[in-house]
Scaffold this motif. Sequence first.
Motif, PDB file in Angstrom:
ATOM      1  N   PHE A 125      49.139  33.157  37.189  1.00  0.00           N
ATOM      2  CA  PHE A 125      49.214  34.398  36.427  1.00  0.00           C
ATOM      3  C   PHE A 125      47.897  35.167  36.514  1.00  0.00           C
ATOM      4  O   PHE A 125      47.883  36.389  36.636  1.00  0.00           O
ATOM      5  N   SER A 126      46.790  34.458  36.490  1.00  0.00           N
ATOM      6  CA  SER A 126      45.478  35.097  36.616  1.00  0.00           C
ATOM      7  C   SER A 126      45.329  35.789  37.968  1.00  0.00           C
ATOM      8  O   SER A 126      44.815  36.915  38.043  1.00  0.00           O
ATOM      9  N   ARG A 127      45.782  35.149  39.049  1.00  0.00           N
ATOM     10  CA  ARG A 127      45.728  35.782  40.370  1.00  0.00           C
ATOM     11  C   ARG A 127      46.609  37.023  40.415  1.00  0.00           C
ATOM     12  O   ARG A 127      46.250  38.033  41.006  1.00  0.00           O
ATOM     13  N   PHE A 128      47.776  36.940  39.795  1.00  0.00           N
ATOM     14  CA  PHE A 128      48.669  38.100  39.724  1.00  0.00           C
ATOM     15  C   PHE A 128      47.981  39.262  39.011  1.00  0.00           C
ATOM     16  O   PHE A 128      48.000  40.395  39.499  1.00  0.00           O
ATOM     17  N   LEU A 129      47.351  38.996  37.879  1.00  0.00           N
ATOM     18  CA  LEU A 129      46.662  40.056  37.144  1.00  0.00           C
ATOM     19  C   LEU A 129      45.510  40.634  37.949  1.00  0.00           C
ATOM     20  O   LEU A 129      45.263  41.846  37.912  1.00  0.00           O
ATOM     21  N   ARG A 130      44.844  39.797  38.709  1.00  0.00           N
ATOM     22  CA  ARG A 130      43.753  40.295  39.559  1.00  0.00           C
ATOM     23  C   ARG A 130      44.301  41.237  40.628  1.00  0.00           C
ATOM     24  O   ARG A 130      43.714  42.279  40.900  1.00  0.00           O
ATOM     25  N   HIS A 131      45.430  40.885  41.219  1.00  0.00           N
ATOM     26  CA  HIS A 131      46.058  41.769  42.203  1.00  0.00           C
ATOM     27  C   HIS A 131      46.449  43.097  41.558  1.00  0.00           C
ATOM     28  O   HIS A 131      46.302  44.152  42.167  1.00  0.00           O
ATOM     29  N   LEU A 132      46.952  43.054  40.346  1.00  0.00           N
ATOM     30  CA  LEU A 132      47.328  44.283  39.646  1.00  0.00           C
ATOM     31  C   LEU A 132      46.118  45.170  39.378  1.00  0.00           C
ATOM     32  O   LEU A 132      46.225  46.391  39.400  1.00  0.00           O
ATOM     33  N   SER A 133      44.967  44.562  39.136  1.00  0.00           N
ATOM     34  CA  SER A 133      43.780  45.350  38.821  1.00  0.00           C
ATOM     35  C   SER A 133      43.385  46.268  39.981  1.00  0.00           C
ATOM     36  O   SER A 133      42.803  47.322  39.774  1.00  0.00           O
ATOM     37  N   TYR A 134      43.712  45.884  41.217  1.00  0.00           N
ATOM     38  CA  TYR A 134      43.389  46.733  42.357  1.00  0.00           C
ATOM     39  C   TYR A 134      44.208  48.022  42.360  1.00  0.00           C
ATOM     40  O   TYR A 134      43.789  49.021  42.925  1.00  0.00           O
ATOM     41  N   LEU A 135      45.348  48.012  41.702  1.00  0.00           N
ATOM     42  CA  LEU A 135      46.167  49.222  41.621  1.00  0.00           C
ATOM     43  C   LEU A 135      45.546  50.276  40.707  1.00  0.00           C
ATOM     44  O   LEU A 135      45.865  51.452  40.813  1.00  0.00           O
ATOM     45  N   GLU A 136      44.665  49.835  39.818  1.00  0.00           N
ATOM     46  CA  GLU A 136      44.046  50.754  38.873  1.00  0.00           C
ATOM     47  C   GLU A 136      42.789  51.414  39.423  1.00  0.00           C
ATOM     48  O   GLU A 136      42.250  52.317  38.803  1.00  0.00           O
ATOM     49  N   LEU A 137      42.303  50.981  40.572  1.00  0.00           N
ATOM     50  CA  LEU A 137      41.088  51.546  41.145  1.00  0.00           C
ATOM     51  C   LEU A 137      41.350  52.933  41.707  1.00  0.00           C
ATOM     52  O   LEU A 137      42.423  53.219  42.236  1.00  0.00           O
ATOM     53  N   GLU A 138      40.351  53.784  41.596  1.00  0.00           N
ATOM     54  CA  GLU A 138      40.428  55.105  42.202  1.00  0.00           C
ATOM     55  C   GLU A 138      40.374  54.961  43.714  1.00  0.00           C
ATOM     56  O   GLU A 138      39.643  54.105  44.228  1.00  0.00           O
ATOM     57  N   PRO A 139      41.130  55.763  44.445  1.00  0.00           N
ATOM     58  CA  PRO A 139      41.066  55.676  45.911  1.00  0.00           C
ATOM     59  C   PRO A 139      39.691  56.112  46.416  1.00  0.00           C
ATOM     60  O   PRO A 139      39.209  57.184  46.061  1.00  0.00           O
ATOM     61  N   VAL A 140      39.068  55.257  47.197  1.00  0.00           N
ATOM     62  CA  VAL A 140      37.764  55.551  47.784  1.00  0.00           C
ATOM     63  C   VAL A 140      37.762  55.092  49.237  1.00  0.00           C
ATOM     64  O   VAL A 140      38.578  54.259  49.636  1.00  0.00           O
ATOM     65  N   THR A 141      36.842  55.620  50.004  1.00  0.00           N
ATOM     66  CA  THR A 141      36.721  55.183  51.402  1.00  0.00           C
ATOM     67  C   THR A 141      35.651  54.123  51.568  1.00  0.00           C
ATOM     68  O   THR A 141      35.562  53.495  52.609  1.00  0.00           O
ATOM     69  N   ALA A 142      34.834  53.913  50.541  1.00  0.00           N
ATOM     70  CA  ALA A 142      33.790  52.886  50.610  1.00  0.00           C
ATOM     71  C   ALA A 142      34.431  51.507  50.490  1.00  0.00           C
ATOM     72  O   ALA A 142      35.430  51.324  49.786  1.00  0.00           O
ATOM     73  N   PRO A 143      33.857  50.510  51.174  1.00  0.00           N
ATOM     74  CA  PRO A 143      34.430  49.164  51.098  1.00  0.00           C
ATOM     75  C   PRO A 143      34.230  48.529  49.717  1.00  0.00           C
ATOM     76  O   PRO A 143      33.262  48.819  49.029  1.00  0.00           O
ATOM     77  N   LEU A 144      35.181  47.696  49.328  1.00  0.00           N
ATOM     78  CA  LEU A 144      35.075  46.915  48.103  1.00  0.00           C
ATOM     79  C   LEU A 144      34.597  45.522  48.502  1.00  0.00           C
ATOM     80  O   LEU A 144      35.285  44.825  49.258  1.00  0.00           O
TER      81      LEU A 144
END
Length: 157
Positions: A125-144
């Motif tokens: 469940f923690s991994r799932f929530l971490r994957h979901l958190s990437y959907l909340e990021l603003e679109p950027v061209t810089a690497p994460l």
Amino acid sequence: MVPPARARKLAKVPFVELADGRLQGVVSSGSDIGRVYVSSVEAGTYAFSCSTNNNRPCGGARGTFCNHIRALIGEAVLQYGAGRVARYLKAEVAEGGEPDAQAITSVMTAALPSPGDRSAAAQVFSRFLRHLSYLELEPVTAPLPEMHWFPTTRAVA
């Protein structure tokens, strides 16, 4: 990263993975939009686990696979392909072409699996929530930095 075998709808099973010796993932509740189930099946033994995100046991997983686990297997076949799922779970499906989710499920239920340990549910469940958190990021061209492993389709300058 392997592309999905076929497109799948994320509403019922938003997260599925073959990891840690298990097929595991998150399955939406059919009756409550605010509830999800963390389900898993161990490779080889087919010991299964299904509980809510609040760590309450699934009422349908009493002695056999519940509908959440069956949906998880079906979506894993769409994501990874039936052959890969069967090999990972060590489900010896009869010869005669590519197995399907039903054939894989039948092999595992015929082995009379037992309920397994639910301790991995928190990690899944923690991994799932971490994957979901990437959907909340603003679109950027810089690497994460935390996604340096993620393959890109084009070179980044």
